[in-house]
Design a protein around this motif. Structure first.
Motif, PDB file in Angstrom:
ATOM      1  N   HIS A   1       0.836  -1.211   0.000  1.00  0.00           N
ATOM      2  CA  HIS A   1       0.000   0.000   0.000  1.00  0.00           C
ATOM      3  C   HIS A   1       0.864   1.252   0.000  1.00  0.00           C
ATOM      4  O   HIS A   1       0.575   2.212  -0.720  1.00  0.00           O
ATOM      5  N   GLN A   2       1.909   1.251   0.799  1.00  0.00           N
ATOM      6  CA  GLN A   2       2.799   2.407   0.865  1.00  0.00           C
ATOM      7  C   GLN A   2       3.457   2.653  -0.487  1.00  0.00           C
ATOM      8  O   GLN A   2       3.611   3.805  -0.920  1.00  0.00           O
ATOM      9  N   GLY A   3       3.852   1.570  -1.167  1.00  0.00           N
ATOM     10  CA  GLY A   3       4.464   1.726  -2.485  1.00  0.00           C
ATOM     11  C   GLY A   3       3.492   2.307  -3.495  1.00  0.00           C
ATOM     12  O   GLY A   3       3.862   3.175  -4.294  1.00  0.00           O
ATOM     13  N   ARG A   4       2.243   1.838  -3.475  1.00  0.00           N
ATOM     14  CA  ARG A   4       1.248   2.390  -4.403  1.00  0.00           C
ATOM     15  C   ARG A   4       0.976   3.851  -4.105  1.00  0.00           C
ATOM     16  O   ARG A   4       0.855   4.671  -5.024  1.00  0.00           O
ATOM     17  N   ARG A   5       0.869   4.180  -2.816  1.00  0.00           N
ATOM     18  CA  ARG A   5       0.611   5.574  -2.455  1.00  0.00           C
ATOM     19  C   ARG A   5       1.770   6.476  -2.884  1.00  0.00           C
ATOM     20  O   ARG A   5       1.556   7.573  -3.416  1.00  0.00           O
ATOM     21  N   ARG A   6       2.998   5.987  -2.686  1.00  0.00           N
ATOM     22  CA  ARG A   6       4.159   6.780  -3.081  1.00  0.00           C
ATOM     23  C   ARG A   6       4.199   6.961  -4.596  1.00  0.00           C
ATOM     24  O   ARG A   6       4.524   8.045  -5.098  1.00  0.00           O
ATOM     25  N   SER A   7       3.849   5.933  -5.336  1.00  0.00           N
ATOM     26  CA  SER A   7       3.827   6.027  -6.790  1.00  0.00           C
ATOM     27  C   SER A   7       2.772   7.027  -7.249  1.00  0.00           C
ATOM     28  O   SER A   7       2.990   7.797  -8.189  1.00  0.00           O
ATOM     29  N   GLN A   8       1.613   7.015  -6.579  1.00  0.00           N
ATOM     30  CA  GLN A   8       0.562   7.956  -6.939  1.00  0.00           C
ATOM     31  C   GLN A   8       0.999   9.390  -6.677  1.00  0.00           C
ATOM     32  O   GLN A   8       0.726  10.287  -7.481  1.00  0.00           O
ATOM     33  N   VAL A   9       1.684   9.594  -5.548  1.00  0.00           N
ATOM     34  CA  VAL A   9       2.159  10.943  -5.235  1.00  0.00           C
ATOM     35  C   VAL A   9       3.188  11.401  -6.266  1.00  0.00           C
ATOM     36  O   VAL A   9       3.125  12.527  -6.783  1.00  0.00           O
TER      37      VAL A   9
ATOM     38  N   ALA B   1       3.540  10.345  -9.289  1.00  0.00           N
ATOM     39  CA  ALA B   1       2.910  10.521 -10.596  1.00  0.00           C
ATOM     40  C   ALA B   1       2.190  11.853 -10.702  1.00  0.00           C
ATOM     41  O   ALA B   1       1.943  12.346 -11.807  1.00  0.00           O
ATOM     42  N   ALA B   2       1.826  12.437  -9.559  1.00  0.00           N
ATOM     43  CA  ALA B   2       1.101  13.700  -9.568  1.00  0.00           C
ATOM     44  C   ALA B   2       2.019  14.908  -9.452  1.00  0.00           C
ATOM     45  O   ALA B   2       1.544  16.043  -9.528  1.00  0.00           O
ATOM     46  N   LEU B   3       3.323  14.696  -9.269  1.00  0.00           N
ATOM     47  CA  LEU B   3       4.246  15.800  -9.046  1.00  0.00           C
ATOM     48  C   LEU B   3       5.209  15.973 -10.204  1.00  0.00           C
ATOM     49  O   LEU B   3       5.563  15.011 -10.889  1.00  0.00           O
ATOM     50  N   ASP B   4       5.625  17.214 -10.392  1.00  0.00           N
ATOM     51  CA  ASP B   4       6.649  17.525 -11.379  1.00  0.00           C
ATOM     52  C   ASP B   4       8.020  17.213 -10.784  1.00  0.00           C
ATOM     53  O   ASP B   4       8.321  17.613  -9.651  1.00  0.00           O
ATOM     54  N   GLU B   5       8.856  16.495 -11.518  1.00  0.00           N
ATOM     55  CA  GLU B   5      10.133  16.041 -10.984  1.00  0.00           C
ATOM     56  C   GLU B   5      11.075  17.193 -10.669  1.00  0.00           C
ATOM     57  O   GLU B   5      11.842  17.142  -9.706  1.00  0.00           O
ATOM     58  N   THR B   6      11.042  18.250 -11.463  1.00  0.00           N
ATOM     59  CA  THR B   6      11.988  19.352 -11.287  1.00  0.00           C
ATOM     60  C   THR B   6      11.650  20.223 -10.083  1.00  0.00           C
ATOM     61  O   THR B   6      12.533  20.599  -9.310  1.00  0.00           O
ATOM     62  N   THR B   7      10.368  20.536  -9.913  1.00  0.00           N
ATOM     63  CA  THR B   7       9.967  21.517  -8.908  1.00  0.00           C
ATOM     64  C   THR B   7       9.287  20.910  -7.681  1.00  0.00           C
ATOM     65  O   THR B   7       9.218  21.559  -6.645  1.00  0.00           O
ATOM     66  N   GLY B   8       8.749  19.710  -7.798  1.00  0.00           N
ATOM     67  CA  GLY B   8       8.030  19.105  -6.693  1.00  0.00           C
ATOM     68  C   GLY B   8       6.605  19.587  -6.545  1.00  0.00           C
ATOM     69  O   GLY B   8       5.896  19.188  -5.609  1.00  0.00           O
TER      70      GLY B   8
ATOM     71  N   GLY C   1       0.777  24.548 -10.064  1.00  0.00           N
ATOM     72  CA  GLY C   1       1.275  23.426 -10.835  1.00  0.00           C
ATOM     73  C   GLY C   1       2.052  23.890 -12.047  1.00  0.00           C
ATOM     74  O   GLY C   1       1.934  25.041 -12.497  1.00  0.00           O
ATOM     75  N   ARG C   2       2.862  22.992 -12.585  1.00  0.00           N
ATOM     76  CA  ARG C   2       3.635  23.282 -13.791  1.00  0.00           C
ATOM     77  C   ARG C   2       2.776  22.919 -14.997  1.00  0.00           C
ATOM     78  O   ARG C   2       2.454  21.754 -15.215  1.00  0.00           O
ATOM     79  N   TYR C   3       2.430  23.932 -15.782  1.00  0.00           N
ATOM     80  CA  TYR C   3       1.533  23.714 -16.915  1.00  0.00           C
ATOM     81  C   TYR C   3       2.297  23.509 -18.218  1.00  0.00           C
ATOM     82  O   TYR C   3       1.896  22.736 -19.066  1.00  0.00           O
ATOM     83  N   GLY C   4       3.392  24.237 -18.368  1.00  0.00           N
ATOM     84  CA  GLY C   4       4.193  24.124 -19.582  1.00  0.00           C
ATOM     85  C   GLY C   4       5.667  24.049 -19.231  1.00  0.00           C
ATOM     86  O   GLY C   4       6.048  23.816 -18.078  1.00  0.00           O
ATOM     87  N   ALA C   5       6.521  24.246 -20.242  1.00  0.00           N
ATOM     88  CA  ALA C   5       7.960  24.147 -20.011  1.00  0.00           C
ATOM     89  C   ALA C   5       8.410  25.110 -18.921  1.00  0.00           C
ATOM     90  O   ALA C   5       9.144  24.739 -18.002  1.00  0.00           O
TER      91      ALA C   5
END
Length: 403
Positions: free
Chosen positions: A209-217, A219-226, A294-298
């Motif tokens: 469950h923790q792994g799925r929750r972490r993956s969902q989080v 997947a919802a975040l931008d890698e560069t800015t968080g 949120g990050r919408y574009g480049a």
């Protein structure tokens, strides 16, 4: 001579060691989220069972003290695994002392099987209770099925060790029957093994469950800015648009973009990622908890402002532009960051959608750029409002129809 005790304990050791090996392989190269610590707990329990199963081959001191310390160390690792899985500080004060304490207590009484059983059972039952309390204290943060299974297994172990302590203290039946009487031995060993199996299955469920929750989080975040990525910020905007239509409260969106994108600025080159991160920091320091960025574009940020009028959104946009201009300049005196901001705000009507708001804010942003950037441009125009105009100013004014 092979006895029922030896067979049961060695079989328990094999089962525990097999589970430990499987968990270690599953966790290899992954995050330190408790799975390997639980595997260590199973390995220590396997060693304890193996030592007790081969007790005739070892000195009594080794069997009694070593077996007790290994069993206590296994429960200490269970506590550590739960803390690590929940990303809590490691409770070293509850992990290290119990095995050492049990070893010191058993040392002078190791030859008295009844008293040794009572002492070991008391300490181990106390550890089970402590781990169970720590688990249930966080029950609202843990998924129900995994929590129930781990708690059930720990409860079974606590009952087993309590029964061992009672039998050792009362001398009922004869202490030697703890190791020889099948009516006492078989149920106790099998119950303890089943409890370990149930707790292990529950912990694997927690880990999954923790792994799925972490993956969902992630997947919802931008890698560069968080911050939220494009998909999740659009989902948040869609949700807030529906709420604004239902409640008839105003809402606003801001589209932000840096003006100096990748330009050579007096010997210092501003890359897109550094500008984007500077924008994110400015925004996050000035928005409310219910606002979403949120990050919408480049290099475009989309800011969703529930329950916010056009005037309030424009004031925030001006504050962001002022804060950007106040940043320490780059070498050569060039501004570190200036922003162009497009704003849409107002009350929505049934049939309005998130893409209309984004289009309106994006058109306003384009107007701000066309007027030279470093400014805010505000619009009250959606696709359904062709008669409304747009206003441009570094400090824009607003029609009285907007609230």
């Amino acid at each position: 001579m092979v006895t029922v005790w030896s067979v049961l304990m060695l079989a328990s050791a094999v089962v525990a060691l097999t589970l430990a090996t499987g968990l270690t392989v599953a966790a290899w190269g992954g995050r330190r989220d408790g799975l390997r610590t639980w595997a260590l707990a199973l390995a220590l329990q396997a060693l304890a069972c193996g030592l007790l199963g081969w007790r005739a081959q070892w000195p009594v001191l080794w069997v009694t003290v070593g077996g007790g310390m290994l069993a206590s160390g296994a429960l200490a690792c269970v506590l550590a695994a739960i803390a690590r899985q929940q990303e809590q500080p490691m409770p070293w004060g509850a992990v290290v002392p119990p095995p050492l304490l049990l070893g010191l207590v058993l040392l002078p009484w190791h030859a008295d099987l009844g008293l040794a059983a009572a002492l070991a059972g008391t300490v181990l039952a106390g550890q089970c209770a402590w781990v169970l309390w720590n688990l249930l204290e966080r029950r609202f943060a843990l998924p129900e099925r995994g929590t129930v299974l781990v708690a059930t297994g720990l409860g079974g172990l606590m009952a087993t060790h309590t029964a061992l302590a009672v039998a050792g203290l009362a001398g009922l039946p004869d202490p030697q029957s703890l190791l020889t009487d099948p009516m006492v031995l078989i149920p106790g060993v099998l119950f303890a093994l089943a409890s370990w199996l149930v707790a292990t299955v529950g912990f694997v469920l927690l880990h999954s469950h923790q792994g799925r929750r972490r993956s969902q989080v992630l997947a919802a975040l931008d890698e560069t800015t968080g911050i939220a990525n494009r998909r999740s910020i659009i989902a948040a905007l869609d949700r807030d648009v529906a709420r604004a239509i239902r409640t008839r409260l105003p809402m606003a969106v801001l589209m932000l973009e840096p003006d100096l994108l990748g330009e050579d600025t007096g010997g210092a080159r501003q890359d897109g990622e550094s500008l984007l991160c500077s924008m994110v920091e400015l925004v996050q320091n000035r928005i409310r908890s219910q606002d979403i960025v949120g990050r919408y574009g480049a290099c475009e940020l989309l800011l969703v402002l529930p329950d916010t009028s056009a005037q309030g959104a424009a004031r925030l946009a001006e504050q962001l532009c002022d804060a950007a201009r106040d940043l320490p300049p780059l070498p050569g005196g060039t501004p570190a960051l200036t922003l162009s901001v497009g704003v849409f705000g107002g009350r929505l009507e049934p049939g309005d959608s998130w893409d209309q708001l984004i289009h309106a804010a994006d058109q306003a942003l384009e107007q701000a750029r066309q007027y030279g950037g470093n400014r805010v441009h505000t619009t009250a125009t959606l696709g359904r409002m062709a008669h409304a105009g747009m206003m441009t100013s570094s400090h824009a004014t607003f029609p009285t129809s907007l609230h």
